[in-house]
Design a protein around this motif. Structure first.
Motif, PDB file in Angstrom:
ATOM      1  N   ILE A 261       0.782  -1.744  -0.033  1.00  0.00           N
ATOM      2  CA  ILE A 261       0.290   0.081   0.157  1.00  0.00           C
ATOM      3  C   ILE A 261       1.357   1.518  -0.338  1.00  0.00           C
ATOM      4  CG2 ILE A 261      -1.003   0.968   1.560  1.00  0.00           C
ATOM      5  CD1 ILE A 261      -2.457  -1.309   2.640  1.00  0.00           C
ATOM      6  N   LYS A 262       1.579   1.094   0.693  1.00  0.00           N
ATOM      7  CA  LYS A 262       2.354   2.807   1.312  1.00  0.00           C
ATOM      8  C   LYS A 262       3.447   2.900  -0.335  1.00  0.00           C
ATOM      9  CE  LYS A 262       3.813   2.467   5.932  1.00  0.00           C
ATOM     10  NZ  LYS A 262       4.689   1.672   6.620  1.00  0.00           N
ATOM     11  N   GLU A 263       3.911   1.613  -1.145  1.00  0.00           N
ATOM     12  CA  GLU A 263       4.913   1.765  -2.393  1.00  0.00           C
ATOM     13  C   GLU A 263       3.782   2.326  -3.679  1.00  0.00           C
ATOM     14  OE1 GLU A 263       7.173  -2.437  -1.923  1.00  0.00           O
ATOM     15  OE2 GLU A 263       5.401  -2.317  -3.700  1.00  0.00           O
ATOM     16  N   LEU A 264       2.262   1.558  -3.507  1.00  0.00           N
ATOM     17  CA  LEU A 264       1.723   2.155  -4.366  1.00  0.00           C
ATOM     18  C   LEU A 264       1.453   3.648  -4.239  1.00  0.00           C
ATOM     19  CD1 LEU A 264      -0.319  -0.631  -4.753  1.00  0.00           C
ATOM     20  CD2 LEU A 264       0.455   0.003  -6.767  1.00  0.00           C
ATOM     21  N   ALA A 265       0.949   4.313  -2.962  1.00  0.00           N
ATOM     22  CA  ALA A 265       0.358   5.661  -2.674  1.00  0.00           C
ATOM     23  C   ALA A 265       1.516   6.563  -2.937  1.00  0.00           C
ATOM     24  CB  ALA A 265       0.089   5.589  -0.887  1.00  0.00           C
ATOM     25  N   ALA A 266       2.569   5.366  -2.822  1.00  0.00           N
ATOM     26  CA  ALA A 266       3.824   7.051  -2.943  1.00  0.00           C
ATOM     27  C   ALA A 266       3.839   7.008  -4.848  1.00  0.00           C
ATOM     28  CB  ALA A 266       5.362   6.381  -2.428  1.00  0.00           C
ATOM     29  N   SER A 267       3.290   6.237  -5.424  1.00  0.00           N
ATOM     30  CA  SER A 267       3.261   6.163  -6.902  1.00  0.00           C
ATOM     31  C   SER A 267       2.199   6.555  -7.434  1.00  0.00           C
ATOM     32  CB  SER A 267       3.936   4.922  -7.554  1.00  0.00           C
ATOM     33  OG  SER A 267       3.425   4.254  -6.877  1.00  0.00           O
ATOM     34  N   GLU A 268       0.961   6.053  -6.780  1.00  0.00           N
ATOM     35  CA  GLU A 268      -0.133   6.845  -7.280  1.00  0.00           C
ATOM     36  C   GLU A 268      -0.781   8.094  -7.335  1.00  0.00           C
ATOM     37  OE1 GLU A 268      -2.140   5.308  -9.411  1.00  0.00           O
ATOM     38  OE2 GLU A 268      -0.575   3.531  -9.494  1.00  0.00           O
ATOM     39  N   TYR A 269      -1.254   9.084  -8.321  1.00  0.00           N
ATOM     40  CA  TYR A 269      -1.408  10.571  -7.471  1.00  0.00           C
ATOM     41  C   TYR A 269      -3.191  10.895  -7.739  1.00  0.00           C
ATOM     42  CZ  TYR A 269       3.341  12.293  -8.771  1.00  0.00           C
ATOM     43  OH  TYR A 269       4.932  12.720  -8.255  1.00  0.00           O
ATOM     44  N   ARG A 270      -3.662  11.692  -6.963  1.00  0.00           N
ATOM     45  CA  ARG A 270      -4.911  12.037  -6.463  1.00  0.00           C
ATOM     46  C   ARG A 270      -5.169  13.420  -6.058  1.00  0.00           C
ATOM     47  NH1 ARG A 270      -7.454   7.860  -3.885  1.00  0.00           N
ATOM     48  NH2 ARG A 270      -7.455   7.115  -5.425  1.00  0.00           N
ATOM     49  N   MET A 271      -5.768  14.508  -7.146  1.00  0.00           N
ATOM     50  CA  MET A 271      -5.722  16.051  -7.425  1.00  0.00           C
ATOM     51  C   MET A 271      -4.213  16.344  -7.117  1.00  0.00           C
ATOM     52  SD  MET A 271      -8.910  16.018  -6.186  1.00  0.00           S
ATOM     53  CE  MET A 271      -8.999  17.563  -6.119  1.00  0.00           C
ATOM     54  N   GLY A 272      -3.386  15.585  -7.702  1.00  0.00           N
ATOM     55  CA  GLY A 272      -2.282  15.956  -8.535  1.00  0.00           C
ATOM     56  C   GLY A 272      -0.859  15.982  -7.333  1.00  0.00           C
ATOM     57  N   GLN A 273      -1.419  15.242  -6.572  1.00  0.00           N
ATOM     58  CA  GLN A 273      -0.234  15.304  -5.375  1.00  0.00           C
ATOM     59  C   GLN A 273       0.081  13.134  -4.994  1.00  0.00           C
ATOM     60  OE1 GLN A 273      -0.817  16.846  -1.960  1.00  0.00           O
ATOM     61  NE2 GLN A 273      -2.640  15.629  -1.766  1.00  0.00           N
ATOM     62  N   PRO A 274       0.991  13.085  -4.568  1.00  0.00           N
ATOM     63  CA  PRO A 274       0.535  11.569  -4.570  1.00  0.00           C
ATOM     64  C   PRO A 274      -0.131  11.109  -3.596  1.00  0.00           C
ATOM     65  CG  PRO A 274       3.085  12.173  -4.422  1.00  0.00           C
ATOM     66  CD  PRO A 274       2.136  13.513  -4.470  1.00  0.00           C
ATOM     67  N   ILE A 275      -0.507  10.167  -3.442  1.00  0.00           N
ATOM     68  CA  ILE A 275      -1.856   9.831  -2.767  1.00  0.00           C
ATOM     69  C   ILE A 275      -1.741   9.944  -1.452  1.00  0.00           C
ATOM     70  CG2 ILE A 275      -3.418   7.970  -1.905  1.00  0.00           C
ATOM     71  CD1 ILE A 275      -4.016   7.398  -4.330  1.00  0.00           C
ATOM     72  N   ILE A 276       0.219   9.091  -0.652  1.00  0.00           N
ATOM     73  CA  ILE A 276       0.502   9.028   0.724  1.00  0.00           C
ATOM     74  C   ILE A 276       1.259  10.624   1.573  1.00  0.00           C
ATOM     75  CG2 ILE A 276       3.100   9.160  -0.504  1.00  0.00           C
ATOM     76  CD1 ILE A 276       2.407   7.160   2.187  1.00  0.00           C
ATOM     77  N   GLU A 277       0.682  11.752   0.380  1.00  0.00           N
ATOM     78  CA  GLU A 277       0.747  12.765   1.202  1.00  0.00           C
ATOM     79  C   GLU A 277      -0.647  13.794   1.665  1.00  0.00           C
ATOM     80  OE1 GLU A 277       3.415  15.402  -1.812  1.00  0.00           O
ATOM     81  OE2 GLU A 277       4.997  13.720  -1.161  1.00  0.00           O
ATOM     82  N   ASP A 278      -1.292  12.745   0.851  1.00  0.00           N
ATOM     83  CA  ASP A 278      -2.328  13.239   1.868  1.00  0.00           C
ATOM     84  C   ASP A 278      -2.594  13.038   2.779  1.00  0.00           C
ATOM     85  OD1 ASP A 278      -6.194  13.190   0.911  1.00  0.00           O
ATOM     86  OD2 ASP A 278      -5.819  12.062   2.700  1.00  0.00           O
ATOM     87  N   ARG A 279      -2.685  13.893   3.740  1.00  0.00           N
ATOM     88  CA  ARG A 279      -3.351  14.229   5.196  1.00  0.00           C
ATOM     89  C   ARG A 279      -3.973  12.845   6.167  1.00  0.00           C
ATOM     90  NH1 ARG A 279      -4.606  16.225  10.137  1.00  0.00           N
ATOM     91  NH2 ARG A 279      -6.384  17.803   8.735  1.00  0.00           N
ATOM     92  N   ARG A 280      -5.403  12.714   5.398  1.00  0.00           N
ATOM     93  CA  ARG A 280      -6.561  11.918   5.406  1.00  0.00           C
ATOM     94  C   ARG A 280      -6.179  10.758   5.757  1.00  0.00           C
ATOM     95  NH1 ARG A 280     -10.966  11.714   4.210  1.00  0.00           N
ATOM     96  NH2 ARG A 280     -12.088  10.289   5.412  1.00  0.00           N
ATOM     97  N   PHE A 281      -5.465   9.789   4.648  1.00  0.00           N
ATOM     98  CA  PHE A 281      -5.111   8.656   4.168  1.00  0.00           C
ATOM     99  C   PHE A 281      -3.716   8.127   5.354  1.00  0.00           C
ATOM    100  CE2 PHE A 281      -2.406   5.614   1.817  1.00  0.00           C
ATOM    101  CZ  PHE A 281      -3.240   4.781   1.837  1.00  0.00           C
ATOM    102  N   ARG A 282      -2.430   9.511   5.062  1.00  0.00           N
ATOM    103  CA  ARG A 282      -1.594   8.990   6.220  1.00  0.00           C
ATOM    104  C   ARG A 282      -2.097   8.338   7.200  1.00  0.00           C
ATOM    105  NH1 ARG A 282       3.374  11.270   3.918  1.00  0.00           N
ATOM    106  NH2 ARG A 282       4.455  11.564   6.359  1.00  0.00           N
ATOM    107  N   GLU A 283      -3.191   8.825   8.127  1.00  0.00           N
ATOM    108  CA  GLU A 283      -3.730   8.935   9.104  1.00  0.00           C
ATOM    109  C   GLU A 283      -4.622   7.555   9.186  1.00  0.00           C
ATOM    110  OE1 GLU A 283      -4.732  13.827  11.122  1.00  0.00           O
ATOM    111  OE2 GLU A 283      -5.961  12.029  10.900  1.00  0.00           O
TER     112      GLU A 283
END
Ligand code: FAD
Length: 408
Positions: A261-283
C-alpha cells in the motif's frame, strides 16, 4: 519481559530471508502481491520446495519431519514467509489434521498420512460445518452407521474450502445419539474419491470458487479410518480448532499488504499529489500500523511465554483474541487498498470516472491489475470474520476467558 530478538534469532531470521529470496518462485509471490487467487499447483509446488529443504512441517516432532526449532524460531519462519510473501502451508493438512494424527492417530494412520501431508501428496479439506451446524457445530447431523468393519455415511457438509481439489476430508460425523449433543461425534478420514460423494461449487461474491457443498450418499469408509476413539471426536475437533485460531492472526500477511500500500500510495496520484501525501490517508494508514504493531507484540509475548514457561499453544481466550484482531486488521488493509484504488477499483472505468479521479492520473486508460483486484480482495477477506468461528462466537469465548475463570 523485553521483546527483542536475540543475536541467534536474528541470524536465524537472516537465514530464512536468504532462503526465501533464493527459493520462492517469482510468479507465485507476484500473484500474492497482486492478491490473485493461488491455484493448487502453486501451493503444492512451494510446499515441495519447503519439504526438500526439511522445513515443510517445522512444528511437528522431529521423527515426523519437524525441525526442533524453538517457538520463537517457528514464529519468525511463519511471519517471514507471510511477509515475503510466500504461500502459506495448506493449513488443513500441516496445521490441522497433521497435529491431530500425531496426538491421537493410530500408528498405521501416522505412517500412511504424515509423510504425504509434509510433501502435500494428498490435499485435505475440513468437513465440519453443515446447514444448521456452523456456530452450533455440535448440532451436526451427518450420520455414520457402523456396518461390519465399515462406516456408512449419509448427510451434507457446506462451505468446504477447496473440496474440489481434495483427496481426503477429515470429517465430523454423528455416530451415537446421546443426551448431550457434544457426545456421540466421531472424526473420520474420508477418501474423496469414494463412491457416493458429490462436490458442488459455491461461487462467492467476489466471483471466486473456493468453497463447496459436499454430499454423502451411502459412502462406505473403512473403520480403520476412524481417528482415536469412536464418539470422542468433539475433543479432537476442539484441539484442532484452537490450533486454527492461534495461527490465524497472520501478522506477516498484513505487513506485506501495508508495504505494498505504501509503495502504491507513493506512486499513484490524486488531485495532483501522491496519495501518500494526503493527510487523511496517512492517518488511516498509521492507525492500522499501530494496531498491527500491538497485535505483533501480543503474539510475540505469547510465543515468548511458550519458550519461558514451557506452555504449548494459546489458551482458548488468547486464540480468540488473536483471531478477532488479526481479522480486523487484515480487513482494514483491504479497505485501504480500496481507498487507494478509488474509482479504479471498479473494473470498467469510463471517461467520466477517469476525470473524477483527478488530474494526476497519467497512466494508460486501463485499470491497473492491483486496482482491479482491490474490490474482489476487499470482499474476499470479509470471510475472516466468519470462518474458524465467527467474531461473535470468539467474543463469547473471550468473555468466558476474562470473566469466567479461564486463564488468558
Ligand atoms: C469462506 C468460508 C470458508 C469456510 N471453510 C470451511 C471449511 O473448510 N470447513 C468447514 O467445516 N467450515 C467452513 N466454513 C464454515 C464456517 O466455519 C461457518 O460459516 C461458521 O462457523 C459460522 O457458521 P454459520 O455459517 O452456520 O453461521 P451461523 O452459525 O448460522 O451464524 C449466523 C450469525 O449468528 C451469529 N451467532 C450464532 N450463534 C451465536 C451466539 N451463540 N452468540 C452470538 N452470535 C451468534 C454468528 O456470529 C453469525 O453472525 C467456512 C466459512 C466461510 C465463510
Amino acid at each position: 519481559m523485553y521483546l527483542q530478538l536475540t543475536p541467534k534469532e536474528l541470524t536465524f531470521r537472516d537465514e530464512v530471508r536468504a532462503f526465501l529470496s533464493s527459493s520462492v518462485p517469482r510468479d507465485i509471490s507476484q500473484k500474492l502481491l497482486n492478491d490473485r487467487q493461488l491455484l493448487k499447483d502453486d501451493i503444492v509446488r512451494w510446499q515441495r520446495i519447503l519439504n526438500a529443504k526439511g522445513w515443510a512441517v517445522p512444528h511437528w516432532p522431529v521423527e515426523w519431519g519437524g525441525t526442533n526449532w524453538t517457538a520463537v524460531e517457528r514464529y519468525i519462519f511463519r511471519e517471514e514467509m507471510q511477509a515475503f510473501p510466500a504461500p502459506p502451508p495448506l493449513d488443513f493438512a500441516a496445521d490441522m489434521i497433521g497435529p491431530v494424527l500425531i496426538a491421537h492417530g493410530s500408528d498405521e494412520q501416522k505412517r500412511k498420512f504424515l509423510p504425504r501431508i509434509a510433501n502435500l501428496d494428498d490435499w485435505w479439506c475440513q468437513g465440519f460445518s453443515e446447514p444448521g451446524a456452523g456456530s452450533d457445530l455440535a448440532a451436526l447431523k451427518t450420520a455414520a452407521r457402523l456396518d461390519g468393519n465399515e462406516y456408512v455415511l449419509n448427510g451434507q457438509k457446506i462451505w468446504t474450502t477447496m473440496a474440489h481439489y481434495a483427496d481426503w476430508m477429515f470429517c465430523l460425523v454423528r455416530t451415537t445419539r446421546g443426551e448431550k449433543k457434544q457426545n456421540g461425534i466421531s472424526l473420520l478420514l474420508v477418501d474423496m474419491k469414494s463412491k457416493g460423494i458429490t462436490v458442488r461449487p459455491i461461487i462467492t461474491m467476489e466471483g471466486d470458487h473456493e468453497v463447496n457443498e459436499v454430499f454423502f450418499d451411502d459412502v462406505r469408509v473403512p473403520a480403520a479410518q476412524l481417528v482415536g476413539a469412536q464418539d470422542r471426536g468433539w475433543d479432537y475437533a476442539k484441539f484442532l480448532l484452537r490450533n486454527e485460531r492461534a495461527t490465524i492472526a497472520r501478522v506477516g500477511v498484513s505487513k506485506a499488504r501495508i508495504r505494498r500500500i505504501k509503495e502504491l500510495a507513493a506512486s499513484e496520484y490524486r488531485m495532483g499529489q501522491p496519495i501518500i501525501e494526503d493527510r487523511r490517508f496517512r492517518e488511516k494508514l498509521a492507525a492500522v500500523e499501530v494496531e498491527l504493531k500491538a497485535l505483533e507484540m501480543t503474539q510475540l509475548r505469547l510465543v515468548a511465554g511458550e519458550e519461558d514457561e514451557g506452555r504449548t499453544g494459546a489458551s482458548d481466550a488468547t486464540a480468540s483474541l488473536l483471531k478477532i484482531k488479526g481479522a480486523e486488521i487484515q480487513q482494514a488493509t483491504t479497505e485501504l487498498l480500496m481507498e487507494l484504488a478509488g474509482y479504479f477499483a471498479v473494473p470498467f472505468v469510463d471517461e467520466e470516472r477517469r476525470e473524477l479521479a483527478g488530474d494526476g492520473w497519467n497512466g494508460p486508460f486501463v485499470t491497473p491489475e492491483w486496482a482491479a483486484r482491490a474490490a474482489p480482495t476487499y470482499f474476499h477477506w470479509r470471510k475472516m470474520s466468519i470462518y474458524g468461528g465467527s467474531d461473535e462466537i470468539q467474543r463469547n469465548v473471550l468473555a468466558r476467558g476474562l470473566f469466567g475463570g479461564q486463564g488468558g
